[in-house]
Each structure stands twice: as C-alpha cells, then as structure tokens.
Design a protein around this motif. Structure first.
Motif, PDB file in Angstrom:
ATOM      1  N   HIS A 143       0.845  -1.206   0.000  1.00  0.00           N
ATOM      2  CA  HIS A 143       0.000   0.000   0.000  1.00  0.00           C
ATOM      3  C   HIS A 143       0.874   1.248   0.000  1.00  0.00           C
ATOM      4  O   HIS A 143       1.496   1.584   1.009  1.00  0.00           O
ATOM      5  CB  HIS A 143      -0.944   0.030   1.200  1.00  0.00           C
ATOM      6  CG  HIS A 143      -1.900   1.178   1.163  1.00  0.00           C
ATOM      7  ND1 HIS A 143      -2.964   1.233   0.292  1.00  0.00           N
ATOM      8  CD2 HIS A 143      -1.931   2.345   1.856  1.00  0.00           C
ATOM      9  CE1 HIS A 143      -3.621   2.355   0.460  1.00  0.00           C
ATOM     10  NE2 HIS A 143      -3.012   3.064   1.405  1.00  0.00           N
TER      11      HIS A 143
ATOM     12  N   HIS B 291       1.106   5.371  -2.048  1.00  0.00           N
ATOM     13  CA  HIS B 291       0.428   6.325  -2.954  1.00  0.00           C
ATOM     14  C   HIS B 291       1.439   7.018  -3.854  1.00  0.00           C
ATOM     15  O   HIS B 291       2.295   7.777  -3.358  1.00  0.00           O
ATOM     16  CB  HIS B 291      -0.303   7.396  -2.136  1.00  0.00           C
ATOM     17  CG  HIS B 291      -1.467   6.893  -1.358  1.00  0.00           C
ATOM     18  ND1 HIS B 291      -2.776   7.124  -1.713  1.00  0.00           N
ATOM     19  CD2 HIS B 291      -1.524   6.139  -0.231  1.00  0.00           C
ATOM     20  CE1 HIS B 291      -3.589   6.558  -0.835  1.00  0.00           C
ATOM     21  NE2 HIS B 291      -2.845   5.957   0.083  1.00  0.00           N
TER      22      HIS B 291
ATOM     23  N   HIS C   2      -9.288   1.842   1.084  1.00  0.00           N
ATOM     24  CA  HIS C   2      -9.015   2.069   2.506  1.00  0.00           C
ATOM     25  C   HIS C   2     -10.195   1.598   3.351  1.00  0.00           C
ATOM     26  O   HIS C   2     -11.336   1.640   2.903  1.00  0.00           O
ATOM     27  CB  HIS C   2      -8.801   3.565   2.769  1.00  0.00           C
ATOM     28  CG  HIS C   2      -7.597   4.134   2.103  1.00  0.00           C
ATOM     29  ND1 HIS C   2      -7.650   4.752   0.882  1.00  0.00           N
ATOM     30  CD2 HIS C   2      -6.290   4.160   2.472  1.00  0.00           C
ATOM     31  CE1 HIS C   2      -6.429   5.157   0.539  1.00  0.00           C
ATOM     32  NE2 HIS C   2      -5.589   4.803   1.487  1.00  0.00           N
TER      33      HIS C   2
ATOM     34  N   HIS D  72      -5.142  -0.504   6.170  1.00  0.00           N
ATOM     35  CA  HIS D  72      -5.324  -0.040   7.558  1.00  0.00           C
ATOM     36  C   HIS D  72      -6.115  -1.017   8.435  1.00  0.00           C
ATOM     37  O   HIS D  72      -5.538  -1.779   9.172  1.00  0.00           O
ATOM     38  CB  HIS D  72      -5.886   1.390   7.616  1.00  0.00           C
ATOM     39  CG  HIS D  72      -5.022   2.347   6.867  1.00  0.00           C
ATOM     40  ND1 HIS D  72      -3.716   2.590   7.237  1.00  0.00           N
ATOM     41  CD2 HIS D  72      -5.215   3.074   5.733  1.00  0.00           C
ATOM     42  CE1 HIS D  72      -3.165   3.442   6.384  1.00  0.00           C
ATOM     43  NE2 HIS D  72      -4.045   3.758   5.457  1.00  0.00           N
TER      44      HIS D  72
ATOM     45  N   ASP E 113       2.380   3.186   2.894  1.00  0.00           N
ATOM     46  CA  ASP E 113       1.396   4.274   2.849  1.00  0.00           C
ATOM     47  C   ASP E 113       2.048   5.647   2.696  1.00  0.00           C
ATOM     48  O   ASP E 113       1.557   6.636   3.279  1.00  0.00           O
ATOM     49  CB  ASP E 113       0.470   4.242   4.069  1.00  0.00           C
ATOM     50  CG  ASP E 113      -0.798   5.062   3.843  1.00  0.00           C
ATOM     51  OD1 ASP E 113      -1.165   5.268   2.670  1.00  0.00           O
ATOM     52  OD2 ASP E 113      -1.415   5.508   4.827  1.00  0.00           O
TER      53      ASP E 113
HETATM   54 ZN    ZN Z   1      -3.370   4.932   1.873  1.00  0.00          ZN
END
Ligand code: ZN
Ligand code: GUN
Length: 438
Positions: A70, A72, A225, A264, A315
C-alpha cells in the motif's frame, strides 16, 4: 547464466505458522532467464557451473525484494506533513498535491521520483494507489516498465465529498479504467487494480462501476481504505443507509474477495474480520502512517487469529518514507505498545511481512517473496558502509536472526547497494549522484 554469491536470508515457511528464518551463508543462487534454477553452498553450485558469471555479494546480506502492499504514487512530495488526523491531513496536504498531477509533466517527474524512491530502499513489487488522472497513471506505468519493477496500480476514483477537481462520474471511471487496463494489465510486469479512494468518497453507483470493471478485467486486483480513523468510520456509517459497518459498504457491491487488499483496518470489528477471512481478502498494515496520523494501534493478533492475511504497506505519503525496514520496526513497536494484546514480533516475522506475506496478498506467491527454486530472482543486497553502525552491528551479530533484527533497527536506503528484479539490476536505472564536494 549467473551464480549470485552471498549470505541469503528468506522465510519460505511463515514464522507465523512455526517456520524459521532460512540462512544460506556463503550460498550460491543460480539464475537463468531471471528465475532461480538451483541453490546451495557457493562452492558446490559453482563447481557444477564453472563457466557461469559470478556476482559476488559477500559482505552484507542478500534479502528477497521487498513487497509494499500500500503506497500512494502522487504523495511523494508531501511526505512528512505531520500533526493532523486523517480527514484534515487529506484536505490540507494530500489532496492539494494529488490535484497537481493533472499536469502531465508534473506527473512524469513525480513518477520518476516515486519509482526511484521504491527501488532505493529495495522494494521490487508494489500495489500502488495511482492518481485521479489517467495521464498520470500512464506516467507511473511507463516509468515502472522502463525500470522493470512489478507494479500493480490503477486510476483512483471518487464522486463525492473530495475537492471538485478530483471527482469523476461512475461512467467515466469505468471507461477510463478499462482503457488503462487494456494498455497495461498483463504487459510485462504491470497489472491493473480497481481503486475507489474510500467508500466515504464514493456513491453506491461508483462502487457498482468499480465492481463492473473488476469483473471485466480478468485477474485485476482491488484495493481501497478501511477502518483507518474513528471520525472516518463514523462518517461512512452516516453516509450509507443501513450500513452495519465499514466493510459492508464494499461487500454489498461485491468488492470483498481474494484479490481485495484493504489498507489499515485499525478499527476492525470481529464481524468484519470474519468476513475478510471467509472471503480470502487481505489487509495492508501501514504502521508509520497509523502512528503519524494518530490512527491507532493495529490489532495484528486479532487479524491472524481470524485467519486474515496481513502484509506491510508504507502508505507514503502519510507513512514517513518508502522503507519497509522502517515499517517493520514500527510494526514491532506497535505490538510492544499493545502490551498483552500485542503480538511479539521477531525479525523473521518482520521479514516475512515485508516479503512473502506481501507476495501472497498480491497473488504473486508463486513468483516472488523468497529464494525458492522456481521463483524469480528479485533481491536486494544490503551492504552497509564499512564502519557504519549497521556494519558494526552485522559484524557482531550473534547469528542471522540477530543480524536481521539489526537490519530492521538500522537499515535505510544508504545501505541498499543493489536491487534486482527477475535477475536484472533495476537499481542501475537510477545512478546515484555523487555528493557535491564542499
Ligand atoms: Zn493509503
Ligand atoms: N483514506 C483516503 N485517502 C487516503 C490517503 O491518501 N491516505 C490514507 N492514509 N488514508 C486515506
């Protein structure tokens, strides 16, 4: 034909199921066409194939390429925006930066920074939250293909609540996603993922459009998410009529299955964990992000007790960098802080979470994640500078488990000397600039 020589560490059998850290000291791993065809002690392998090239990686450790489940792409430049909880952080820091990726030149620069950032820390495979703009997603896939890393990504879609320039319609989300998938899914090492940002920013029609695209692109992954922050969870429950919990907002649209990776899940309920397990879905645990945004302490024990697959995610940019060594260390800290509710983690657990567990969640367990014969040679050579604290620690480690613990405690990109994907040296795509003389 190449024989790689060095000390190889991996976790082919999960330490969460009783497996041990495997260590081949002065080992030889023979690679043909990117795949491992034989392994053993170096002298034994070399004597059978004396004409093979030898790549000497002695001094330091060779680890499987790391798998980030995960991360971005558009958030590289805003890493380190501290002091805000999730929804404020999105509005004030993350989303304004994401909007800048509508500019193709800007997106191209960020794509190079992103893939360069991955490779610098030894990440060879990633499930990447793409951008809200198809041209930016093209830029990411183009750079990943140039370098040769394994990237699964796609268009991020939303149709409510976020700033207007990041919104699209369910119809455009499907059409643009399908075009991107046709261009990139299954091409070299790239695969497509369907990515609604989170159900907070997606109407029921948008989630239906995501389900339709997922059904129409064979082998595509799904990611989003879930249960990150208590204010977010409460808002989601207000937005969906008859919503039992966060997961049901996805499940009602057929978006929970073996190819779903949810980031998460800090505030998961037992009922949600049961469904994730029954459906074979996975969770990306992102510990530095959870700490930086104050999201909470991840209930790892509860996930594993329910049989939910868990791996690590950086993340970026809520997470504080690309390094899965740092994520592993923070995962360890969080379990310590949970006291009796926590799961004490060894260095072998951390390596497994950062490699083979990630490969499993991304459906790549047959290809990458460890150094078994038949797998692709995806690897990083950890070679700290002589005299550095990590170098001193490795020299004085009392065995491989301790050496690996020191690695998670101390390693950063400066210690990653070289990185391979499918036997090719991908770190060569980013020559390190010389440090300017003073
Ligand atoms: Zn994220
Ligand atoms: N939830 C929705 N978008 C995001 C994001 O960009 N980062 C994190 N950590 N959570 C999110």
């Amino acid at each position: 034909m190449t024989v790689f020589r060095g000390t190889f560490l991996d976790t082919p059998h999960s330490p969460f199921a009783g497996g041990l850290l495997r260590c081949e000291t002065d080992g030889g791993v023979r690679v043909v066409d990117g795949a491992i065809v034989e392994r053993g002690g170096f002298e034994a392998v070399h004597s059978r194939y004396p004409d093979d090239d030898v790549v000497d990686l002695r001094g330091g450790l060779v680890l499987p390429g790391l798998v980030d489940t995960h991360v971005h792409f558009p958030q590289v430049r805003m890493i380190g925006a501290l002091g805000m909880p999730l929804l404020d952080w999105l509005e004030r820091s993350a989303l304004p930066e994401e909007a800048r990726l509508c500019d193709e030149l800007y997106a191209g620069e960020v794509a190079r920074e992103f893939v360069g950032g991955m490779v610098a820390v030894g990440t060879t495979t990633a499930l990447v939250f793409g951008a809200h703009f198809a041209s930016a997603v093209d830029a990411l896939f183009t750079e990943a293909a140039r370098v040769g890393v394994r990237v699964t990504s796609g268009l991020v879609v939303s149709d409510r609540i976020l700033r207007a320039d990041l919104l699209t319609s369910p119809e455009s989300a499907y059409d643009e996603g399908l075009l991107l998938a046709k261009r990139w899914h299954g091409v070299d090492r790239s695969r497509y993922a369907v990515i609604p940002r989170f159900s907070l920013s997606c109407s029921e029609a948008m989630l239906d459009s995501c389900a339709a695209l997922l059904g129409d692109v064979e082998g595509a992954l799904f990611t989003s998410h879930i249960n990150e922050n208590l204010a977010e969870v409460a808002t989601v429950c207000d937005l969906f009529d008859g919503c039992d919990d966060y997961l049901s907002t996805y499940q009602q649209h057929g978006l929970v299955g073996p190819r779903s990776v949810y980031a998460h899940n800090v505030h998961a309920t037992p009922a949600e964990l049961e469904i994730l397990s029954a459906e074979g879905a996975s969770v990306a645990h992102c510990p530095t992000s959870n700490a930086a945004l104050g999201s909470g302490l991840f209930p790892l024990r509860e996930h594993l007790d329910h049989g939910v697959r868990v791996a690590l995610g950086s993340d970026v940019g809520a997470g504080t960098g690309f390094s899965l060594f740092k994520e592993g260390l923070q995962a360890y800290f969080m379990q310590q802080l949970l006291g009796a509710r926590g799961l004490p983690l060894t260095s072998a657990h951390l390596l497994h979470l950062a490699t083979a567990a990630g490969a499993s969640t991304l459906g790549l367990a047959d290809h990458v994640g460890d150094f078994e014969v038949g797998k692709q040679f995806d690897a990083l050579w950890l070679r700290p500078a002589d005299g550095s604290t990590l170098h001193v620690g490795l020299q004085h480690a009392n065995g491989p488990d301790e050496a690996l613990a020191k690695t998670f405690a101390l390693a950063s990109s400066v210690d990653v000397a070289s990185v391979w994907v499918g036997g090719a040296q991908v770190s060569a795509a980013y020559p390190r600039p010389a440090v300017p003389a003073r």
